[in-house]
Design a protein around this motif. Structure first.
Motif, PDB file in Angstrom:
ATOM      1  N   THR A 108     -28.503  -7.893  10.083  1.00 32.51           N
ATOM      2  CA  THR A 108     -27.714  -8.926   9.587  1.00 32.51           C
ATOM      3  C   THR A 108     -26.590  -8.542   8.917  1.00 32.51           C
ATOM      4  O   THR A 108     -25.222  -8.958   9.078  1.00 32.51           O
ATOM      5  N   GLN A 109     -26.675  -7.385   8.127  1.00 31.51           N
ATOM      6  CA  GLN A 109     -25.598  -6.952   6.919  1.00 31.51           C
ATOM      7  C   GLN A 109     -24.563  -6.276   8.382  1.00 31.51           C
ATOM      8  O   GLN A 109     -23.384  -6.392   8.147  1.00 31.51           O
ATOM      9  N   ALA A 110     -24.977  -5.559   9.170  1.00 29.69           N
ATOM     10  CA  ALA A 110     -23.957  -4.912  10.235  1.00 29.69           C
ATOM     11  C   ALA A 110     -23.153  -5.960  10.764  1.00 29.69           C
ATOM     12  O   ALA A 110     -21.995  -5.864  11.012  1.00 29.69           O
ATOM     13  N   ALA A 111     -23.836  -7.035  11.359  1.00 38.72           N
ATOM     14  CA  ALA A 111     -23.303  -7.991  12.030  1.00 38.72           C
ATOM     15  C   ALA A 111     -22.294  -8.721  11.045  1.00 38.72           C
ATOM     16  O   ALA A 111     -21.035  -9.035  11.372  1.00 38.72           O
ATOM     17  N   GLU A 141      -4.012  -1.478   3.369  1.00 39.02           N
ATOM     18  CA  GLU A 141      -4.758  -1.669   1.909  1.00 39.02           C
ATOM     19  C   GLU A 141      -5.614  -2.782   1.877  1.00 39.02           C
ATOM     20  O   GLU A 141      -6.724  -2.483   1.289  1.00 39.02           O
ATOM     21  N   GLY A 142      -5.588  -3.723   2.579  1.00 37.89           N
ATOM     22  CA  GLY A 142      -6.376  -4.974   2.685  1.00 37.89           C
ATOM     23  C   GLY A 142      -7.747  -4.553   3.441  1.00 37.89           C
ATOM     24  O   GLY A 142      -8.786  -4.697   3.077  1.00 37.89           O
ATOM     25  N   LEU A 143      -7.479  -3.674   4.424  1.00 35.15           N
ATOM     26  CA  LEU A 143      -8.664  -3.443   5.317  1.00 35.15           C
ATOM     27  C   LEU A 143      -9.516  -2.624   4.542  1.00 35.15           C
ATOM     28  O   LEU A 143     -10.981  -2.473   4.496  1.00 35.15           O
ATOM     29  N   ALA A 144      -8.895  -1.516   3.734  1.00 40.02           N
ATOM     30  CA  ALA A 144      -9.592  -0.473   2.728  1.00 40.02           C
ATOM     31  C   ALA A 144     -10.463  -1.542   1.831  1.00 40.02           C
ATOM     32  O   ALA A 144     -11.580  -1.036   1.568  1.00 40.02           O
ATOM     33  N   LEU A 145      -9.738  -2.344   1.385  1.00 38.70           N
ATOM     34  CA  LEU A 145     -10.485  -3.173   0.417  1.00 38.70           C
ATOM     35  C   LEU A 145     -11.686  -3.936   0.788  1.00 38.70           C
ATOM     36  O   LEU A 145     -12.641  -3.964   0.260  1.00 38.70           O
ATOM     37  N   VAL A 146     -11.697  -4.451   2.181  1.00 41.14           N
ATOM     38  CA  VAL A 146     -12.791  -5.140   2.708  1.00 41.14           C
ATOM     39  C   VAL A 146     -14.116  -3.970   3.023  1.00 41.14           C
ATOM     40  O   VAL A 146     -15.086  -4.381   2.549  1.00 41.14           O
ATOM     41  N   VAL A 147     -13.396  -2.958   3.481  1.00 45.46           N
ATOM     42  CA  VAL A 147     -14.665  -1.824   3.820  1.00 45.46           C
ATOM     43  C   VAL A 147     -15.165  -1.510   2.249  1.00 45.46           C
ATOM     44  O   VAL A 147     -16.603  -1.303   2.420  1.00 45.46           O
ATOM     45  N   ALA A 148     -14.395  -1.258   1.314  1.00 46.23           N
ATOM     46  CA  ALA A 148     -14.773  -0.769   0.051  1.00 46.23           C
ATOM     47  C   ALA A 148     -15.724  -1.813  -0.587  1.00 46.23           C
ATOM     48  O   ALA A 148     -16.713  -1.813  -0.984  1.00 46.23           O
ATOM     49  N   GLY A 149     -15.516  -3.112  -0.240  1.00 50.08           N
ATOM     50  CA  GLY A 149     -16.473  -4.211  -0.592  1.00 50.08           C
ATOM     51  C   GLY A 149     -17.791  -4.357   0.323  1.00 50.08           C
ATOM     52  O   GLY A 149     -18.806  -4.723  -0.607  1.00 50.08           O
ATOM     53  N   ILE A 150     -17.692  -3.864   1.284  1.00 52.41           N
ATOM     54  CA  ILE A 150     -18.717  -4.053   2.149  1.00 52.41           C
ATOM     55  C   ILE A 150     -19.877  -2.762   1.449  1.00 52.41           C
ATOM     56  O   ILE A 150     -21.055  -2.943   1.369  1.00 52.41           O
ATOM     57  N   GLU A 151     -19.115  -1.649   1.130  1.00 51.38           N
ATOM     58  CA  GLU A 151     -19.882  -0.589   0.433  1.00 51.38           C
ATOM     59  C   GLU A 151     -20.357  -0.849  -0.860  1.00 51.38           C
ATOM     60  O   GLU A 151     -21.802  -0.793  -1.080  1.00 51.38           O
ATOM     61  N   ALA A 152     -19.851  -1.641  -1.506  1.00 59.18           N
ATOM     62  CA  ALA A 152     -20.260  -2.164  -2.817  1.00 59.18           C
ATOM     63  C   ALA A 152     -21.282  -3.153  -2.811  1.00 59.18           C
ATOM     64  O   ALA A 152     -22.159  -3.308  -3.397  1.00 59.18           O
ATOM     65  N   ARG A 153     -20.999  -3.905  -1.964  1.00 58.57           N
ATOM     66  CA  ARG A 153     -22.150  -5.302  -1.844  1.00 58.57           C
ATOM     67  C   ARG A 153     -23.238  -4.593  -1.292  1.00 58.57           C
ATOM     68  O   ARG A 153     -24.356  -5.371  -1.754  1.00 58.57           O
TER      69      ARG A 153
END
Length: 216
Positions: free
Chosen positions: A134-137, A200-212
């Motif tokens: 689910t997280q991957a999706a 920058e926005g895409l990096a923020l999203v990926v960093a957010g997935i890592e943190a979440r």
């Protein structure tokens, strides 16, 4: 009359013609009648292949995906972060290659299974890194929706590369908003270098997935 125009119709040929016409007239001008005229047939002939315009848009999106992935091999050494970054950069380039590309692509469904192999590989990579299915999706969908929305806004300002709509001049905006200095200065970040802005926005999203999800 050239022989190519007289060739028998099929779904892929209609979609190919529609994508070419999209760059000329935009999504609002893309009608079944206009496509039929390009193909030198009557509009009712298209209804043998597509029950309505949405069905045609679905096929166009599928053809866009075919072109996007044709000849591209996924790197087995990618980290899950690198895969999300790479795939969304390719998606953005593909959408930008068509006038109203993001607006057209949004809300469509693929008509074949061409996407399934890549989706399976991406889900396998993310789950092997420790995300649940689910997280991957959700990670794949969230980055996709970020890219789709970003390009929709980008093309709203610049319908074609280097062609900026009236009203989006950053310096003129700053003068108009001089009484609100922070908002005025922010214009350069909001409507300036879209390449840098996207990255920058895409990096923020990926960093957010890592943190979440707590996965590196």
């Amino acid at each position: 009359m050239n022989t190519e125009r007289r060739a028998p119709l099929d779904r892929r040929r209609v979609a190919d013609t529609a994508l070419t016409l999209l760059n000329e007239v935009g999504l609002d001008g893309l009608t079944l009648r206009a496509i039929a005229r390009e193909l030198d047939v009557k509009a009712p002939a298209l209804y043998w292949h597509f029950k309505d315009k949405q069905a045609l848009l679905d096929e166009m999106a599928t053809e866009m995906f075919r072109r996007m992935t044709d000849g591209i091999e996924l790197d087995p050494d990618d980290s899950w972060q690198e895969r999300l970054l790479r795939s969304n950069r390719v998606l953005r380039r593909t959408l930008l290659a068509y006038r109203d590309g993001a607006k057209m692509f949004g809300g469509t469904r693929f008509t074949g299974l061409e996407h399934a192999e890549q989706q399976e590989a991406n889900l396998r990579l993310l789950t092997s890194a420790g995300l649940t299915l689910t997280q991957a999706a959700r990670a794949l969908q969230t980055t996709f929706l970020y890219t789709l929305g970003f390009v929709a806004e980008e093309q709203g300002v610049e319908p074609r590369p280097g062609e900026r709509r009236e009203g989006f001049d950053v310096e003129a905006r700053a003068r108009l908003m001089a009484g609100h200095p922070l908002a005025a200065e922010a214009g350069a970040a909001l409507f300036g270098d879209y390449e840098e802005h996207f990255e920058e926005g895409l990096a923020l999203v990926v960093a957010g997935i890592e943190a979440r999800y707590g996965v590196r």
